[in-house]
Scaffold this motif. Structure first.
Motif: not given
Ligand code: SAM
Length: 279
Positions: A187-198
């Protein structure tokens, strides 16, 4: 809500979304006289945003001992101090542990506040495992050291959690694939809680292609979560090693102890198996 005697508050701050600061954390930052911050230039505007007029001093990985003495001096004067890092929870892949140890050793109370932590936020959305996890933080930069650390983790049956920066994400995912094989879930959790969260889940064998297909997928801050090794794989490995050791003529207790140390399979289960194999 403030303590009667001076204390060191450990205060998590948002990973990106300013609304993630708890009311208690805001109250503490408004009430303390001093804030020890990883980067005062970063935390100054954040404190002002939450209405805190506390004075700041630096507490980063290169001055943590000296900063701890500064905190102890403030506490000795009867003033509480809050410890913050740039984002998330102090002492989680960030400075804080040494400070806390020194302050506790000096006889003062540590009051930790709950709050944002990238590893826990990512874990809550990963859908992996049964709640058991091992937080591994950042892997070593050097490829050889990284491969060695990953080899040591290959038999872990709990979810593994790593932190990674964008410029190393491809190398790290390739290293995970080499160490754990293609079938585990990543699981790749990127930019959590930010605009480009994925938050993307795939098999490890698909991850490099998925990241390479769009440069944007490699941008930002990452938490990587890998599903644990299947327990039966471990048990099979335990039995294999045990049989080898027994074949070498080792006594049952020594063979099961060594097989346990080498594979992590339960010592008693190996002992019982060794008795059965010997008879
Ligand atoms: N103390 C922080 C915590 O509680 O999570 C971690 C600080 S560590 C220096 C920074 C790393 O945390 C980043 O490289 C990334 O791996 C992870 N991280 C921090 N913020 C993140 C976010 N918004 N999304 C994904 N990962 C994040």
């Amino acid at each position: 809500m403030t303590e009667e005697s001076p204390v060191l508050y450990v205060v998590p701050t948002p990973l990106g979304h300013l609304g993630d600061m708890s009311q208690r954390a805001i109250d503490v930052l408004r009430q303390v006289a001093w804030v020890a911050a990883e980067d005062t230039r970063h935390s100054g505007p954040l404190l002002r945003h939450y209405g805190s007029n506390a004075r700041l001093f630096a507490a980063h990985q290169h001055n943590e001992e000296a900063a701890a003495q500064q905190v102890i001096a403030r506490l000795a004067e009867g003033e509480s101090v809050a410890l913050v890092v740039d984002a998330g929870t102090p002492a989680v892949s960030d400075p804080g542990a040494r400070m806390v140890a020194r302050v506790r050793a000096a006889g003062y109370r540590i009051v930790p506040l709950p709050g944002p932590c990238a590893a826990i936020v990512a874990l809550s959305a990963a859908g992996l495992g049964d709640g058991h996890f091992l937080f591994c933080g950042f892997l070593p930069n050097k490829a050889g050291q990284r491969a060695e650390v990953l080899r040591g983790l290959a038999e872990q049956t709990c979810t593994l959690i790593f932190y990674e920066a964008p410029h190393r994400i491809l190398d790290t995912v390739a290293g995970l694939l080499a160490a754990f094989g293609p079938t585990r879930t990543l699981v790749l959790a990127r930019e959590l809680t930010k605009l480009f969260e994925s938050i993307h889940a795939c098999q490890l064998g698909e991850a490099v292609d998925w990241l390479s297909a769009d440069g944007n997928r490699q941008r930002g801050e990452f938490v990587l979560l890998v599903s644990g090794a299947q327990p039966q794989d471990n048990a099979v490995e335990g039995e294999r090693v045990l049989k080898l050791l027994l074949a070498e003529g080792l006594p049952v207790s020594q063979a099961s102890r060594l097989a346990h140390a080498l594979t992590g399979v339960g010592r008693n289960a190996l002992y019982q198996l060794a008795l059965r194999l010997r008879s």
